[in-house]
Design an enzyme around this catalytic site. Structure first.
Site, PDB file in Angstrom:
ATOM      1  CB  SER A 172      18.886  -0.490  -0.779  1.00 31.37           C
ATOM      2  OG  SER A 172      17.555  -0.438  -0.384  1.00 31.37           O
ATOM      3  CE  LYS A 173      24.049  -2.610  -5.682  1.00 28.31           C
ATOM      4  NZ  LYS A 173      25.267  -3.388  -6.164  1.00 28.31           N
ATOM      5  NE  ARG A 174      16.411  -2.204   2.906  1.00 31.47           N
ATOM      6  CZ  ARG A 174      15.842  -2.144   3.548  1.00 31.47           C
ATOM      7  NH1 ARG A 174      14.836  -2.634   3.409  1.00 31.47           N
ATOM      8  NH2 ARG A 174      15.750  -1.019   4.209  1.00 31.47           N
TER       9      ARG A 174
END
Length: 482
Positions: A259-261
């Site tokens: 994911s973006k994290r």
């Protein structure tokens, strides 16, 4: 849908050493950016075709009109070009092929492989509710599957459904996953053509792959279940079946879906926001789930020579931003200084003059050994273009306390007396000041660094003096003298 997978190299289909008949495709959907996981899938498909001397094709799956804007498509093209992925034919736009998709549906109906289904939404909802009440998976059993077409209502909308096999099983010899088996009873009569006449994703993909001559479908393993449904169309049409290779997805360092994290950004963000070089990202994505012995630094030429699907792992690869940065640092150190200067210039915060660009280029040799990305190069070069008097950060201010300013006065006199301004002359002069003052070289170099760059860290102090030149260096030192 549950699938049975048999592991082991013996279950993987073999490929010849060279096979120019290989045709792969990359088929991204425009969603605003080229996702890092999609980019790796596209790379693998491209490399497989290049390795075997075949063709690599590109298809833009732009049937979602709301999201498939020109800007979104341009971002995909830009990201692929930046990574150096080229294609052997003009890109195919799926949105232009709706007529061909409908033509195949008509053919399927004529062959008895598909049917018009007139079930209403209320009837479908009732069938689902009955399955839920009986705690069984919902498998549509449409009364129109084997109905006489002449009994169809004339004024009622319909969808077109495939006639899925209900007996036996379907087997895929996947080049990555091995032998995968699904009972045909688990396959449903999926919709091919919606009630408004538009094709579904499942239909469009199959028709486009066939018409493009795709022999090897290389994609993420989240599409593995789709392969079984798509095979029902392929077999109903009597078309050649492609070879499948479903690549495990990329996970974050914690094992969760990327994911973006974790760093799941668009390819353009790695270039523009993180300062990653394309060769570094190419090398890093290549090594995510694929390997060639202990080799870590792999050129594009080596990748084409070595790449094959038998070295793709079956477990999800884990994205590690730190490893990417380390790899990027390697490629920055190996890169041409003029190229690095051109990449760093847009991040300076102003448009450099011709003279400033030349200075930036000359600074690269000193800056790149310690930089992990282009942004750090630009930041490290910033001191070259600052106006006097320099603004000192807190660490630099600390270096100018005590006897530091008097040492700067001695340094200014010693350096001002030099006939030449190069490392061979500068280094002995600074060392002599330290010896005369009875201190170590660092006690002189640290306040000198603070005066010249306004920070505690910089490239080698003699490189800094040489890059700034006599007048600018002496002026900066004078600004901080006691």
């Amino acid at each position: 849908m549950s699938a049975t997978t048999e592991t082991g190299a013996a279950n993987r289909a073999s490929t010849p050493a060279t096979n120019p008949a290989v045709v792969t495709r990359f088929a991204p959907s425009p969603t605003g950016y080229l996702h890092i996981g999609n980019a790796r899938t596209g790379m693998f498909a491209w490399l497989y075709a290049r390795h075997f001397g075949g063709k690599a094709l590109l298809r833009i799956e732009d049937t979602d009109k709301a999201r498939s804007t020109k800007e979104a498509i341009d971002v995909i093209f830009d990201g692929l070009n930046w990574l150096g992925l080229d294609w052997d034919e003009e890109p195919v736009f799926q949105s232009t092929r709706a007529g061909r998709h409908a033509e195949v549906v008509d053919d399927l109906i004529a062959r008895g492989g598909a049917y018009r289904c007139y079930m209403t939404q209320a009837e479908l909802a009732a069938a689902r509710a009955a399955a839920e009440a009986e705690r069984r998976p919902f498998r549509l059993n449409s009364p129109w599957r084997d109905a006489d077409p002449t009994t169809a209502p004339a004024d009622q909308t319909f969808v077109v459904r495939i006639k899925a096999e209900r007996e036996g099983e379907t087997v895929i010899e996947d080049l990555v996953q091995g032998r995968v088996t699904v009972a045909n009873a688990e396959l449903d009569d999926m919709v091919l053509l919606r009630s408004d006449g538009t094709p579904t994703y499942m239909l469009a993909v199959v028709v486009d792959d066939h018409d493009m001559g795709v022999t090897h479908v290389i994609r993420g393993d989240d599409h593995l279940n789709n392969a079984f449904r798509q095979l029902t169309i392929i077999r109903a049409m009597g078309w050649p079946e492609p070879v499948y290779a479903h690549i495990p997805l990329i996970h974050g360092g914690d094992g969760a879906k990327l994911s973006k994290r974790h760093g799941a950004l668009g390819v353009d963000a790695y270039r523009d926001e993180l300062g990653i070089l394309p060769e570094a990202l190419f090398n890093y994505l290549l090594r995510l789930g694929w390997g060639h012995g202990d080799d870590e630094i792999i050129s594009r030429e080596q990748a084409i020579e070595w790449f094959d699907l038998d070295a793709v792992g079956k477990s999800p690869a884990r994205f590690d931003t730190k490893k990417l940065e380390n790899l990027n640092g390697h490629y920055i150190r190996a890169a041409d200084d003029a190229r690095l200067a051109d990449l760093a210039a847009p991040h300076l915060g102003f448009e450099p003059t011709v003279e400033q660009r030349d200075l930036l280029r000359r600074s690269m040799a000193s800056l790149k050994p310690r930089a992990a990305n282009i942004l750090e190069l630009a930041d490290g070069a910033g001191f070259l273009f600052r106006s006097r008097p320099l603004e000192m950060d807190d660490a630099a201010k600390g270096l100018l306390e005590g006897e530091a300013r008097s040492l700067l006065t001695r340094l200014h006199a010693a350096l001002d007396a030099l006939d030449s301004w190069d490392t061979e002359a500068l280094e002995p002069a600074v060392r002599e000041v330290a010896e005369a003052a009875g201190v170590k070289l660092g006690a002189v170099a640290q306040p000198l660094r603070a005066a010249l760059v306004g920070r505690k860290t910089s490239p080698g102090i003699f490189d800094v003096l040489e890059l700034l030149g006599r007048d600018e260096s002496l002026g900066r030192i004078a600004d901080q003298m006691a």
